[in-house]
Design a protein around this motif. Sequence first.
Motif, PDB file in Angstrom:
ATOM      1  N   GLY A   1     -36.489  34.677 -16.000  1.00 59.84           N
ATOM      2  CA  GLY A   1     -34.934  34.894 -15.384  1.00 59.84           C
ATOM      3  C   GLY A   1     -35.497  36.243 -14.551  1.00 59.84           C
ATOM      4  N   TRP A   2     -34.438  36.606 -14.006  1.00 61.31           N
ATOM      5  CA  TRP A   2     -33.731  37.712 -13.124  1.00 61.31           C
ATOM      6  C   TRP A   2     -32.568  38.371 -13.254  1.00 61.31           C
TER       7      TRP A   2
ATOM      8  N   GLY B   1     -27.338  38.440 -15.653  1.00 64.28           N
ATOM      9  CA  GLY B   1     -28.263  37.519 -15.590  1.00 64.28           C
ATOM     10  C   GLY B   1     -27.797  37.036 -13.366  1.00 64.28           C
TER      11      GLY B   1
ATOM     12  N   SER C   1     -30.592  35.030 -11.025  1.00 58.85           N
ATOM     13  CA  SER C   1     -31.205  34.278 -11.415  1.00 58.85           C
ATOM     14  C   SER C   1     -31.766  33.385 -12.380  1.00 58.85           C
ATOM     15  N   ALA C   2     -32.846  32.870 -12.656  1.00 54.33           N
ATOM     16  CA  ALA C   2     -33.528  32.100 -13.134  1.00 54.33           C
ATOM     17  C   ALA C   2     -34.033  30.232 -12.494  1.00 54.33           C
TER      18      ALA C   2
ATOM     19  N   ARG D   1     -33.746  25.424 -11.455  1.00 49.66           N
ATOM     20  CA  ARG D   1     -33.112  27.161 -10.636  1.00 49.66           C
ATOM     21  C   ARG D   1     -31.961  27.424 -10.294  1.00 49.66           C
TER      22      ARG D   1
ATOM     23  N   CYS E   1     -37.109  41.572 -14.778  1.00 53.30           N
ATOM     24  CA  CYS E   1     -37.603  40.092 -15.083  1.00 53.30           C
ATOM     25  C   CYS E   1     -38.052  39.735 -16.950  1.00 53.30           C
TER      26      CYS E   1
ATOM     27  N   TRP F   1     -29.554  30.482 -19.904  1.00 49.03           N
ATOM     28  CA  TRP F   1     -30.134  31.266 -18.563  1.00 49.03           C
ATOM     29  C   TRP F   1     -29.707  32.901 -18.508  1.00 49.03           C
ATOM     30  N   TYR F   2     -28.703  32.525 -17.925  1.00 46.37           N
ATOM     31  CA  TYR F   2     -27.666  33.445 -17.715  1.00 46.37           C
ATOM     32  C   TYR F   2     -27.486  35.561 -18.747  1.00 46.37           C
TER      33      TYR F   2
ATOM     34  N   TYR G   1     -34.413  35.879 -24.256  1.00 42.73           N
ATOM     35  CA  TYR G   1     -35.304  35.936 -22.988  1.00 42.73           C
ATOM     36  C   TYR G   1     -36.467  37.201 -24.501  1.00 42.73           C
TER      37      TYR G   1
END
Length: 128
Positions: free
Chosen positions: A35-36, A47, A49-50, A58, A96, A109-110, A115
Amino acid sequence: QLQLVESGGGLVQPGGSLRLSCAASGSTSSYYAVGWFRQAPGKEREGVSAISSSGSRRDYADSVKGRFTISRDNAKNTVYLQMNTLKPEDTAVYYCAADLRVTYGSNWWYSARNYKYWGQGTQVTVSS
């Protein structure tokens, strides 16, 4: 154990583009989602993007949809974030992050807490 190193940040004028890279090392496989995230001064980390381990999934924050594109090259252990039509509000430190999973759910993801591995961040400044 993964080590992540971001690069590609810098100063760009509004409407310009940058491509961020996230190079991973320390793993013998590419079975990790990436993820970015970004964090502006005085704001929470959000968040952006991932991407799943294969690249088949994506996701993007609404604020960057249509402008940012995430991709990965597993042969190079690198994930990219192509940022186009940059706006001053995109100014932030970009991080990242990775987690050892093949894919993820839409509500996963967000959240930064999901992570395990993080890079040191790279500054993106959008200004004229």
